[in-house]
Design an enzyme around this catalytic site. Structure first.
Site, PDB file in Angstrom:
ATOM      1  N   LYS A   1       0.708  -8.022  12.441  1.00 37.85           N
ATOM      2  CA  LYS A   1      -0.349  -6.913  12.074  1.00 37.85           C
ATOM      3  C   LYS A   1      -1.647  -7.337  12.867  1.00 37.85           C
ATOM      4  CE  LYS A   1      -3.103  -4.831   8.529  1.00 37.85           C
ATOM      5  NZ  LYS A   1      -3.116  -4.624   6.895  1.00 37.85           N
TER       6      LYS A   1
ATOM      7  N   GLU B   1       5.469 -24.522  27.293  1.00 29.67           N
ATOM      8  CA  GLU B   1       6.280 -25.573  26.473  1.00 29.67           C
ATOM      9  C   GLU B   1       5.478 -26.824  26.553  1.00 29.67           C
ATOM     10  OE1 GLU B   1      10.340 -26.423  27.546  1.00 29.67           O
ATOM     11  OE2 GLU B   1      10.760 -24.365  27.407  1.00 29.67           O
TER      12      GLU B   1
ATOM     13  N   TYR C   1      -8.156   1.251  -3.177  1.00 28.70           N
ATOM     14  CA  TYR C   1      -6.853   1.192  -3.898  1.00 28.70           C
ATOM     15  C   TYR C   1      -6.277   0.048  -4.648  1.00 28.70           C
ATOM     16  CZ  TYR C   1      -4.856  -0.039   0.275  1.00 28.70           C
ATOM     17  OH  TYR C   1      -4.359  -0.587   1.450  1.00 28.70           O
TER      18      TYR C   1
ATOM     19  N   THR D   1       1.686  -4.216   4.316  1.00 28.37           N
ATOM     20  CA  THR D   1       1.301  -4.805   5.593  1.00 28.37           C
ATOM     21  C   THR D   1       1.013  -6.080   5.893  1.00 28.37           C
ATOM     22  OG1 THR D   1      -0.918  -3.719   5.640  1.00 28.37           O
ATOM     23  CG2 THR D   1       0.811  -2.362   6.327  1.00 28.37           C
ATOM     24  N   ASP D   2       0.239  -6.628   5.029  1.00 26.81           N
ATOM     25  CA  ASP D   2      -0.166  -8.011   5.195  1.00 26.81           C
ATOM     26  C   ASP D   2       0.306  -9.069   5.668  1.00 26.81           C
ATOM     27  OD1 ASP D   2      -2.843  -6.726   5.031  1.00 26.81           O
ATOM     28  OD2 ASP D   2      -3.198  -7.205   2.841  1.00 26.81           O
TER      29      ASP D   2
ATOM     30  N   THR E   1       0.974  -1.335  -0.047  1.00 24.76           N
ATOM     31  CA  THR E   1       0.035   0.008   0.001  1.00 24.76           C
ATOM     32  C   THR E   1       0.941   1.231   0.032  1.00 24.76           C
ATOM     33  OG1 THR E   1      -1.698  -1.073   1.078  1.00 24.76           O
ATOM     34  CG2 THR E   1      -1.807   1.335   1.401  1.00 24.76           C
TER      35      THR E   1
HETATM   36  C1  SIN Z   1      -1.034  -2.798   2.841  1.00 24.98           C
HETATM   37  O1  SIN Z   1       0.174  -2.643   2.631  1.00 24.98           O
HETATM   38  O2  SIN Z   1      -1.439  -2.363   3.696  1.00 24.98           O
HETATM   39  C2  SIN Z   1      -1.992  -3.944   2.236  1.00 24.98           C
HETATM   40  C3  SIN Z   1      -1.394  -4.359   0.871  1.00 24.98           C
HETATM   41  C4  SIN Z   1      -0.197  -5.213   0.833  1.00 24.98           C
HETATM   42  O3  SIN Z   1       0.071  -5.973   1.986  1.00 24.98           O
HETATM   43  O4  SIN Z   1       0.573  -5.217   0.128  1.00 24.98           O
END
Ligand code: SIN
Length: 316
Positions: A166, A287, A27, A95-96, A13
């Site tokens: 995340k 454990e 987007y 982020t994913d 993103t």
């Molecule tokens: C993001 O970056 O927030 C979503 C898309 C991705 O992980 O490439």
């Protein structure tokens, strides 16, 4: 000798654009090249304390991350780190799956210098995009002399590869480190470490795999969830299909539905490696002793899968 920070672009993103001016969602990720991302951020060279060099490794939405890109990224990181002029590396990433890439690099790369992943929750065309500040913070962190190891910076928080995940699909501060908390913060162009000191860089456990990584067949390791009514049929099917490893996202402190547990015992008897992680997002399960499988050493299921793939690849 002029020192430099190398920025490796992989998409996400942070490099996304929207046809609708100012939109935060809806987007397309991975549209803008890393060179163009850098050009949009004033003060980067000052933050780097030297030159900035960019290389486009991939241009993907990180949900589509694959083994070939991982191999290339890890090898390019290692090559740049071996250059005495390189003070640190920044990786722009979606982020994913960022936490997966961070954990993979942690296992493969001798990061005596900082390798900093960063990202954005809003595309570059948003009214107030978060990518430029995150990129500036990442360069600041990569240039910080006390920093080392694989790190993540987003929304001003610095996380370590082991703990980061995340935790939110929309908000800008989308990453957290659970009970451990962040390793530090980037504030007004300076790094402040939690507890007043930089974290140690641990030696990578699977560095020997790095040179031939691109040519290797990665072992099939799948994640299975223990939940109400889990009868283990999926595990039997995976074994039938030749799976090499299974990570179970178990309930609570590593408990398994009895139907799933029986199927996992059959999988182990068939030679499949099984690791048990907790599906709880916080805390750490205890454990496991006296069972045909091992616990995942406190890793989340997605990171436990990466560790098991590396382990199986390195097995004689
Ligand atoms: C993001 O970056 O927030 C979503 C898309 C991705 O992980 O490439």
């Amino acid at each position: 000798m002029q020192r430099k920070i190398v920025v490796l672009g992989t998409g996400g993103t942070i490099a996304g654009t929207s046809g609708e001016a100012g939109a935060n969602v809806g987007y397309t990720a991975a549209q803008i090249g890393v060179q163009q991302l850098l050009a949009a951020v004033p003060g980067l060279e000052r933050a780097a304390g030297g030159a900035i060099e960019a290389e486009q490794i991939a241009q993907i939405d990180s949900k589509d991350m694959d083994f070939a890109i991982w191999a290339r990224l890890a090898q390019r990181c290692a090559a740049h780190l071996a250059d005495a002029r390189v003070a640190g590396i920044v990786i722009t990433h979606g982020t994913d799956t960022l936490e997966e890439t961070a954990w993979l690099l942690h296992g493969l790369i001798d990061a005596a210098k900082p390798v900093v992943l960063t990202c954005a929750m809003r595309p570059a065309t948003a009214l107030v995009p978060d990518g430029p500040q995150n990129l500036l913070d990442a360069v600041t962190l990569a240039a910080e002399p006390s920093a080392r190891g694989v790190l993540v910076v987003a929304a001003g928080l610095v996380h370590g590869a082991r703990e980061v995940s995340k935790v939110h699909p929309l908000r800008l501060a989308a990453f957290a480190s659970g009970d451990a908390g962040p390793l530090g913060w980037v504030e007004a162009g300076r790094v402040r470490w939690a507890h007043g000191r930089a974290p140690e860089a641990l030696a990578p456990s699977h560095a020997a795999l790095l040179p031939g990584l691109d040519a290797r067949a990665w072992p099939r390791v799948e994640i299975v969830l223990s939940h109400a009514g889990a009868d283990g049929a999926l595990v039997d099917w995976l074994v039938d299909k030749g799976v090499r490893g299974i990570v179970v996202a178990a309930t609570g402190n590593g408990t398994l539905h009895r139907g799933l547990e029986a199927a996992l015992a059959r999988a182990v008897a068939a030679g499949v490696a099984v690791r048990v992680a907790s599906r709880c997002p916080e805390g750490r399960m205890l454990e496991i002793h006296d069972a045909p499988w091992r616990d995942a050493d406190g890793l989340s299921p997605v990171k436990a899968r990466i560790s098991l793939m590396l382990e199986l690849m390195q097995a004689p």
